[in-house]
Design an enzyme around this catalytic site. Structure first.
Site, mmCIF file in Angstrom:
data_model
loop_
_atom_site.group_PDB
_atom_site.id
_atom_site.type_symbol
_atom_site.label_atom_id
_atom_site.label_comp_id
_atom_site.label_asym_id
_atom_site.label_seq_id
_atom_site.Cartn_x
_atom_site.Cartn_y
_atom_site.Cartn_z
ATOM 1 N N ARG A 132 12.824 21.147 17.640
ATOM 2 C CA ARG A 132 13.930 20.667 16.799
ATOM 3 C C ARG A 132 13.617 21.019 15.355
ATOM 4 O O ARG A 132 12.603 20.592 14.823
ATOM 5 C CB ARG A 132 14.143 19.158 16.945
ATOM 6 N N GLU A 149 11.324 20.062 8.353
ATOM 7 C CA GLU A 149 10.156 20.322 9.199
ATOM 8 C C GLU A 149 10.644 20.897 10.513
ATOM 9 O O GLU A 149 11.837 20.898 10.815
ATOM 10 C CB GLU A 149 9.355 19.038 9.473
ATOM 11 N N ASN A 151 9.798 20.419 14.610
ATOM 12 C CA ASN A 151 9.074 19.608 15.597
ATOM 13 C C ASN A 151 8.832 20.438 16.844
ATOM 14 O O ASN A 151 9.767 21.022 17.386
ATOM 15 C CB ASN A 151 9.905 18.382 15.982
ATOM 16 N N SER A 156 12.997 14.319 19.629
ATOM 17 C CA SER A 156 13.760 13.270 20.300
ATOM 18 C C SER A 156 15.237 13.267 19.910
ATOM 19 O O SER A 156 15.677 14.015 19.054
ATOM 20 C CB SER A 156 13.131 11.907 20.035
ATOM 21 N N LYS A 313 2.295 20.386 9.881
ATOM 22 C CA LYS A 313 2.823 20.606 8.534
ATOM 23 C C LYS A 313 2.049 21.722 7.830
ATOM 24 O O LYS A 313 2.606 22.474 7.048
ATOM 25 C CB LYS A 313 2.724 19.310 7.711
ATOM 26 N N LYS A 371 2.675 15.330 2.175
ATOM 27 C CA LYS A 371 2.719 15.081 3.627
ATOM 28 C C LYS A 371 1.361 15.304 4.292
ATOM 29 O O LYS A 371 0.743 16.341 4.086
ATOM 30 C CB LYS A 371 3.717 16.038 4.297
ATOM 31 N N GLU A 375 3.184 13.064 12.653
ATOM 32 C CA GLU A 375 4.570 13.101 13.096
ATOM 33 C C GLU A 375 5.041 11.661 13.276
ATOM 34 O O GLU A 375 4.239 10.743 13.355
ATOM 35 C CB GLU A 375 4.678 13.803 14.453
ATOM 36 N N GLY A 376 6.350 11.501 13.366
ATOM 37 C CA GLY A 376 6.868 10.206 13.767
ATOM 38 C C GLY A 376 7.360 9.340 12.622
ATOM 39 O O GLY A 376 7.841 8.237 12.829
ATOM 40 N N ARG A 458 21.001 12.584 11.822
ATOM 41 C CA ARG A 458 20.402 11.284 11.549
ATOM 42 C C ARG A 458 20.724 10.946 10.112
ATOM 43 O O ARG A 458 20.515 11.771 9.228
ATOM 44 C CB ARG A 458 18.891 11.419 11.718
HETATM 45 P P1 ADP Z 1 7.811 13.354 10.228
HETATM 46 O O1 ADP Z 1 7.008 14.321 11.005
HETATM 47 O O2 ADP Z 1 7.131 12.070 9.975
HETATM 48 O O3 ADP Z 1 9.196 13.206 10.780
HETATM 49 P P2 ADP Z 1 9.095 14.758 8.013
HETATM 50 O O4 ADP Z 1 8.527 15.945 7.340
HETATM 51 O O5 ADP Z 1 10.262 14.993 8.888
HETATM 52 O O6 ADP Z 1 7.911 14.027 8.787
HETATM 53 O O7 ADP Z 1 9.478 13.698 6.903
HETATM 54 C C1 ADP Z 1 10.059 12.460 7.239
HETATM 55 C C2 ADP Z 1 11.332 12.229 6.450
HETATM 56 O O8 ADP Z 1 11.051 12.303 5.050
HETATM 57 C C3 ADP Z 1 12.425 13.247 6.681
HETATM 58 O O9 ADP Z 1 13.186 12.914 7.816
HETATM 59 C C4 ADP Z 1 13.208 13.180 5.384
HETATM 60 O O10 ADP Z 1 14.097 12.069 5.392
HETATM 61 C C5 ADP Z 1 12.126 12.900 4.351
HETATM 62 N N1 ADP Z 1 11.652 14.176 3.759
HETATM 63 C C6 ADP Z 1 10.659 14.948 4.237
HETATM 64 N N2 ADP Z 1 10.491 16.051 3.479
HETATM 65 C C7 ADP Z 1 11.400 15.986 2.502
HETATM 66 C C8 ADP Z 1 11.727 16.820 1.377
HETATM 67 N N3 ADP Z 1 11.069 17.948 1.132
HETATM 68 N N4 ADP Z 1 12.728 16.424 0.561
HETATM 69 C C9 ADP Z 1 13.407 15.276 0.788
HETATM 70 N N5 ADP Z 1 13.136 14.439 1.816
HETATM 71 C C10 ADP Z 1 12.155 14.781 2.665
HETATM 72 MG MG MG Z 2 10.762 14.473 10.809
#
Ligand code: ADP
Ligand code: MG
Length: 491
Positions: A132, A149, A151, A156, A313, A371, A375-376, A458
């Site tokens: 995803r 990101e 996945n 999910s 990441k 970051k 995940e999660g 989402r």
């Molecule tokens: P995880 O693996 O925990 O899902 P993500 O990289 O998807 O990690 O980050 C979690 C959430 O943080 C994302 O769903 C988004 O809402 C926010 N986020 C992550 N990266 C960014 C970014 N570069 N700019 C704005 N919001 C972000």
């Molecule tokens: Mg995410």
């Protein structure tokens, strides 16, 4: 977080606010519709294995730019191939994660499994990726999508997202807006993802073998997983699905003569990991041993260990460096198209470049998100909190993290409906993140299946940094596609 009062608001699907009576009535109906159609979850606060709450949802679909949605859909097969090629590039994975695994124990444990599997040779050449790719539209670039990101494990909401289009269709019809339905793209995520598992089962080629779901001790997001299971059982009744935790696999699992994975006497053809992506899923060495057992087995893993590592990441950050994509994609047009969805991603490794990036984060933290390799949800550090977090780390510890430009998404306005919240709901400012599913199956030499497999949206409150639905800050939604309208754009 990233939104100030100047953030533009996307043109909405219908005119809001709704009259109070109408809102109360349609919201009550929609809640029941959600529970009765499985847009639901187990409650964390009042957990019972015998009951469900509706999953938080957005009443009326949130707007998303059509052109950007279509771009994301068209890119998915290219991203699938990219990730497949990355997963099979031993040198790239090894050098990219070299610094990270010195300090990040979890990634190091995964990497050790990878190394051991490599040393013995892969028992199973095929992998299945149910991916995803997540995006936010970026207002400073005309709402162009930027990848948040990718996945590669436990991607999910394919199950519930598929049922959210009918839910919001129902709401729009109740409100007398049936003419809007044509702007809601249909979503076959559930079928697409499950068919991917079944194609892998076919490749394995043993009629009596089963598909094994690896699950957490408690599955709050149970409907999403059961949709997959029930779809497979109903569409392909000859294929059995089992659910086991890593702990149970440790207890029951063993390898047979051909290194086939056996649970008792049952042979496992495909392993679908809905757990195993965070440290808490491995409370003892036993769970790690179970993961290793599965990785060395003949079963086709979703994901296999190299696919899991390709989704870190750190790998995402490495891919965004100039000229790296050329290693994995041949077509210059495709390289350009993928390059455009990357926002700035920066290493914090202990070298000159990493240290310069560290200084940049201290100078202008408001531009970034920090970051770790997790995940999660709930693990990132945002904006002004970054300097303190970085200063608490040693130079070496920083290499477990990456820095990323904050993406500034447009707002939308609507009603977020959550269990136990006030009725009728209030209009709130929200931000939507689009996820596109992809399926890719192949071995190191050949890709045998590669397709885009539906989407999910989402939506979170604009004030929340993250919008994890299971974590309680986000809500399920589906896109209402809008076109750019002359000078007004999407607003
Ligand atoms: P995880 O693996 O925990 O899902 P993500 O990289 O998807 O990690 O980050 C979690 C959430 O943080 C994302 O769903 C988004 O809402 C926010 N986020 C992550 N990266 C960014 C970014 N570069 N700019 C704005 N919001 C972000
Ligand atoms: Mg995410």
């Amino acid at each position: 977080m990233s939104n100030d009062e100047n953030t533009p608001v996307l043109r909405g699907c219908i005119k809001l606010p709704l009259a109070n009576d109408e809102l109360l009535e349609v919201t009550s109906k929609a809640k029941d519709y959600a529970i009765m159609h499985g847009a639901a979850m187990r409650s964390k606060t009042a957990f019972s294995p015998d009951s469900l709450n509706f999953a938080p949802f957005v009443l009326v679909p949130s707007s998303f730019p059509r052109k950007e949605f279509e771009k994301a859909i068209a890119l998915q097969p290219i991203i699938n191939r990219l990730m497949h090629n990355v997963a099979h590039d031993e040198e790239f994975i090894t050098t990219t994660l070299a610094e990270t695994i010195k300090v990040d124990e979890f990634t190091a444990n995964l990497f050790n499994i990878y190394r051991k599997v490599l040393a013995h040779g892969f028992t199973q050449a095929y992998s299945v990726g149910l991916l995803r790719s997540d995006y936010l539209a970026h207002v400073y670039e005309g709402c162009a999508i930027k990848q948040v990101e990718i996945n590669t494990i436990a991607s999910s909401f394919g199950g519930i997202a598929t049922h959210l289009v009918p839910l919001q269709n129902f709401v729009l019809r109740e409100l007398g807006h049936a003419e809007k339905l044509k702007h809601m793209p249909k979503n076959d995520a559930l079928a697409g993802l499950c068919d991917g598992m079944v194609k892998a089962w076919d490749i394995y080629g043993k009629p009596e073998s089963v598909i094994l779901f690896i699950i957490e001790d408690i599955s709050y997001n149970i409907c999403d997983q059961r949709f997959h299971e029930f779809y497979i059982r109903e569409t392909y009744p000859h294929i059995k699905v089992l659910r086991r935790t890593l702990t149970e696999v440790h207890r029951e699992g063993k390898l047979g003569q051909r290194k086939e994975l056996l649970l008792g006497t049952t042979e496992v053809a495909v392993i679908y990991f809905r757990a195993g992506y965070e440290p808490a899923h491995y409370p003892t060495q036993g769970e790690w041993d179970a993961r290793y057992l599965m990785e060395t087995s003949l079963a086709i893993k979703c994901p296999s260990i190299h696919y899991h590592l390709a989704g870190t990441k750190k790998v995402q950050q490495a891919l965004a460096q100039p000229a790296v994509l050329e290693r994995f994609i041949n077509d210059p047009e495709e390289i350009k198209a993928v390059g455009k969805i990357f926002t700035g991603l920066y290493s914090l490794d202990d070298n000159d470049a990493g240290n310069a990036n560290y200084e940049m984060a201290l100078r202008t933290p408001e531009k970034f998100v920090l970051k770790p390799q997790r995940e999660g949800g709930g693990n990132n550090v945002y904006g002004v909190d970054i300097p303190d977090a970085l200063k608490r780390m040693t130079r070496v510890e920083r290499s477990a993290w990456i820095l990323m430009d904050l993406i500034h998404p447009p707002l939308s306005q609507g009603y977020m409906v959550r269990p136990g919240s006030e009725m009728p709901p209030q209009i709130v400012d929200m931000v939507s993140e689009l996820g596109i599913f992809g399926v890719v199956i192949g071995d190191a030499d050949t890709i045998v299946h590669n397709y885009q497999a539906g989407h999910m949206l989402r939506t979170k409150l604009s004030t929340a940094n993250e919008g994890g639905v299971a974590a309680g800050l986000g809500a399920l939604d589906s896109p209402y596609l809008i076109d750019s309208d002359g000078e007004e754009g999407y607003y």
